[in-house]
Design a protein around this motif. Structure first.
Motif, mmCIF file in Angstrom:
data_model
loop_
_atom_site.group_PDB
_atom_site.id
_atom_site.type_symbol
_atom_site.label_atom_id
_atom_site.label_comp_id
_atom_site.label_asym_id
_atom_site.label_seq_id
_atom_site.Cartn_x
_atom_site.Cartn_y
_atom_site.Cartn_z
ATOM 1 N N VAL A 222 0.445 -1.267 0.124
ATOM 2 C CA VAL A 222 0.229 -0.137 -0.339
ATOM 3 C C VAL A 222 0.635 1.513 0.074
ATOM 4 O O VAL A 222 1.883 1.049 0.649
ATOM 5 C CB VAL A 222 -1.305 -0.047 1.611
ATOM 6 C CG1 VAL A 222 -1.589 1.363 1.092
ATOM 7 C CG2 VAL A 222 -1.831 -0.851 0.990
ATOM 8 N N GLY A 223 0.310 1.984 -0.672
ATOM 9 C CA GLY A 223 1.699 3.358 -0.650
ATOM 10 C C GLY A 223 1.005 4.176 0.311
ATOM 11 O O GLY A 223 -0.686 4.588 0.489
ATOM 12 N N CYS A 224 1.674 5.317 0.964
ATOM 13 C CA CYS A 224 0.771 6.650 2.031
ATOM 14 C C CYS A 224 0.395 7.803 0.801
ATOM 15 O O CYS A 224 1.692 8.303 0.112
ATOM 16 C CB CYS A 224 2.012 6.461 2.977
ATOM 17 S SG CYS A 224 1.730 7.878 4.381
ATOM 18 N N HIS A 225 -0.721 7.943 1.256
ATOM 19 C CA HIS A 225 -0.727 9.257 0.445
ATOM 20 C C HIS A 225 -0.419 10.347 0.830
ATOM 21 O O HIS A 225 -0.521 11.068 0.206
ATOM 22 C CB HIS A 225 -2.788 9.076 0.219
ATOM 23 C CG HIS A 225 -3.138 10.322 -0.652
ATOM 24 N ND1 HIS A 225 -2.859 9.576 -2.386
ATOM 25 C CD2 HIS A 225 -2.950 11.249 -0.760
ATOM 26 C CE1 HIS A 225 -4.146 10.380 -3.073
ATOM 27 N NE2 HIS A 225 -4.479 11.327 -1.944
ATOM 28 N N ALA A 226 0.776 10.304 1.943
ATOM 29 C CA ALA A 226 0.508 11.524 2.360
ATOM 30 C C ALA A 226 2.247 11.965 2.020
ATOM 31 O O ALA A 226 2.988 12.711 1.476
ATOM 32 C CB ALA A 226 0.743 11.836 3.709
ATOM 33 N N GLY A 244 2.506 8.455 9.934
ATOM 34 C CA GLY A 244 1.703 8.032 10.369
ATOM 35 C C GLY A 244 -0.156 8.560 9.921
ATOM 36 O O GLY A 244 -1.091 8.271 11.389
ATOM 37 N N ALA A 245 0.168 8.624 8.934
ATOM 38 C CA ALA A 245 -1.581 8.545 8.021
ATOM 39 C C ALA A 245 -1.370 7.223 8.070
ATOM 40 O O ALA A 245 -1.181 6.421 7.941
ATOM 41 C CB ALA A 245 -1.303 8.891 7.159
ATOM 42 N N ALA A 246 -3.098 6.797 8.116
ATOM 43 C CA ALA A 246 -3.570 5.641 8.120
ATOM 44 C C ALA A 246 -3.571 5.509 7.020
ATOM 45 O O ALA A 246 -3.499 6.025 5.539
ATOM 46 C CB ALA A 246 -5.320 5.898 7.446
ATOM 47 N N LEU A 247 -3.446 4.001 6.693
ATOM 48 C CA LEU A 247 -2.724 3.431 4.891
ATOM 49 C C LEU A 247 -4.655 3.283 4.840
ATOM 50 O O LEU A 247 -4.440 1.483 5.487
ATOM 51 C CB LEU A 247 -2.195 2.567 5.164
ATOM 52 C CG LEU A 247 -0.089 2.729 5.364
ATOM 53 C CD1 LEU A 247 0.650 1.908 5.631
ATOM 54 C CD2 LEU A 247 0.450 4.022 4.917
ATOM 55 N N HIS A 248 -4.249 3.091 3.736
ATOM 56 C CA HIS A 248 -5.968 2.190 2.823
ATOM 57 C C HIS A 248 -5.377 2.312 1.346
ATOM 58 O O HIS A 248 -4.709 2.788 0.939
ATOM 59 C CB HIS A 248 -6.827 3.068 2.802
ATOM 60 C CG HIS A 248 -6.692 4.566 3.266
ATOM 61 N ND1 HIS A 248 -7.023 4.874 4.116
ATOM 62 C CD2 HIS A 248 -6.554 4.791 2.054
ATOM 63 C CE1 HIS A 248 -6.537 6.197 3.496
ATOM 64 N NE2 HIS A 248 -6.237 6.414 2.471
ATOM 65 N N VAL A 249 -5.989 1.238 1.134
ATOM 66 C CA VAL A 249 -5.655 0.442 -0.498
ATOM 67 C C VAL A 249 -6.995 1.197 -1.401
ATOM 68 O O VAL A 249 -6.286 1.737 -2.882
ATOM 69 C CB VAL A 249 -6.315 -0.660 -0.750
ATOM 70 C CG1 VAL A 249 -5.942 -1.541 -1.911
ATOM 71 C CG2 VAL A 249 -5.683 -1.787 0.344
#
Length: 418
Positions: A222-226, A244-249
């Motif tokens: 998963v790639g961190c969006h931040a 610390g950002a939430a990781l999501h597919v």
């Protein structure tokens, strides 16, 4: 995507189409874009942290000057009204429109100042070779504040207000306004000089992964969006180890949240155009103005360029954003594979232009602060302004809630065997 001659390639996900790529070093000034959707990925700037930090110190000085010195002065019928940058927020609050007061204060003062402070909190220790405390979370906040710092939009609102008042009164541009213009230039320069990828790598370097990167059993990359870190995660809620950002597919409940925000904006769009946004009272009499009647008044006064600007920013852009987001939502739900790259480009435009609709709100805040001459002339904000500001904010949140990678998921599903 451009590649350098040396260095270990790092994995990176495109945030707009979900394609997994290898981020290689770039030559000076080069920019990497996604080969599938054309989205910007990263670029290479030499000494970006040092240059951006020096510009931020200059911007902080200009910010203090812009906030404390007189902004504009209006002279009419022997009366004089001097205003500062925060005067419009105070007038909104005094007249009971505290949501508008908070929004204008946040967009013109709080968000730019917090963005500068967070950036300097991270960049100064990095420049000295040390790690900032909570650096990942603070720099993520600085990046998240970027679309909400609307000083350049406010400046355009100043221009519109100036043109509207120049024929009926004498306007003097003061030190605060000149400092504000310089502040916008210096902050834009600082943003263009800084390469966030370099900051993230100094905070916590990515782990080299041989191509193609393979997660362990039961995990998924998963790639961190931040911060763009690619990390293997298992099922359940996981936070990025770097920022610390939430990781999501994919963004959680993206379609449902975007539809809810779009429908809310559609409902708010009706009172925003039917109710007056302001009332100009001159010598005891005046008529309320809606957004459309304001455009008509500009046309009647022969100010065609300004009328077109206000019409496009305040009427056309919000409507096209709502239609564009609805089109993207319907196409994703129908699993359409039609012109994916063009639909991704459409999303990019929608996300970029939405904030410029705040011109009308900023213009009203300036007029309310300047035209405060008692029986001679007064401008009062209307309830339509609150609804219109809510439309702008809601459409911005809707574009942020939409996940453009869903546009490309249909292509992935088509390649899967039945």
């Amino acid at each position: 995507m451009n590649k350098g001659e040396h260095g270990t390639a790092q994995p990176i996900f495109c945030h707009e189409c979900g394609l997994l790529l290898r981020a290689s070093p770039l030559p000076e000034g080069a920019t990497a874009k996604c080969p599938r959707c054309g989205a910007f990925l990263y670029r290479h700037r030499t000494n970006s942290i040092e240059r951006s930090l020096s510009l931020l110190f200059g911007a902080l000085i200009l910010f203090v000057v812009a906030q404390t010195f007189p902004f504009m002065t209006l002279k009419m019928e022997g009366r004089e009204q001097i205003t500062v940058l925060l005067q419009g927020c105070l007038e909104f609050y005094r007249q009971g429109l505290w949501p508008l007061a908070l929004l204008v204060f946040f967009a013109t003062t709080a968000a730019p100042l917090a963005k500068m402070a967070c950036s300097m909190w991270v960049l100064l220790p990095l420049y000295r070779g040390r790690q900032p405390r909570h650096g990942g979370r603070v720099f993520r906040l600085a990046q998240a504040l970027r679309p909400w710092a609307m000083m350049e939009v406010y400046l355009l609102g100043v221009f519109v207000a100036y043109v509207k008042l120049i024929d009926m009164a004498t306007l003097q541009l003061d030190t605060g306004l000149f400092a504000f213009c310089l502040l916008i230039l210096v902050m834009s320069w600082a943003d263009s000089a800084l390469e966030p990828a370099e900051v993230w790598e100094r905070l916590k370097p990515s782990t080299p992964v041989p191509p193609p990167p393979q997660p362990a059993q039961g995990q998924q990359l998963v790639g961190c969006h931040a911060c763009d870190l690619v990390a293997p995660v298992s099922s359940g809620h996981t936070c990025c180890p770097r920022c610390g950002a939430a990781l999501h597919v994919r963004k959680v409940d993206s379609l449902a949240r975007t539809w809810a925000l779009v429908l809310t904006a559609v409902i708010l769009y009706v009172p925003a155009n039917l109710f007056p946004v302001m009332t100009v009272i001159s010598f005891g009499s005046g008529e309320p103005d809606t957004i459309l009647s304001g455009v008509k008044a500009l046309i009647a006064a022969g100010m065609w360029p300004l009328a077109i600007l206000v019409f496009v920013a305040s009427i056309t852009v919000p409507m096209l954003k709502l239609l564009g987001l609805s089109f993207l939502l319907i196409s994703v739900q129908r699993r359409s594979s039609w012109r994916r790259r063009d639909r991704t480009r459409l999303y990019r435009i929608i996300e970029g232009v939405g904030r410029w609709s705040m011109i009308d709100i900023f213009m009203i805040s300036i007029l309310v602060a300047l035209v405060k001459l008692g029986a001679i002339a007064t401008i009062e904000p209307g309830v339509g302004a609150t609804s219109f500001a809510a439309v702008v904010v809601t459409t911005m949140l809707a574009s942020m809630a939409f996940d453009p990678r869903l546009i490309w998921d249909a292509a992935v599903q088509e390649r899967k065997p039945a």
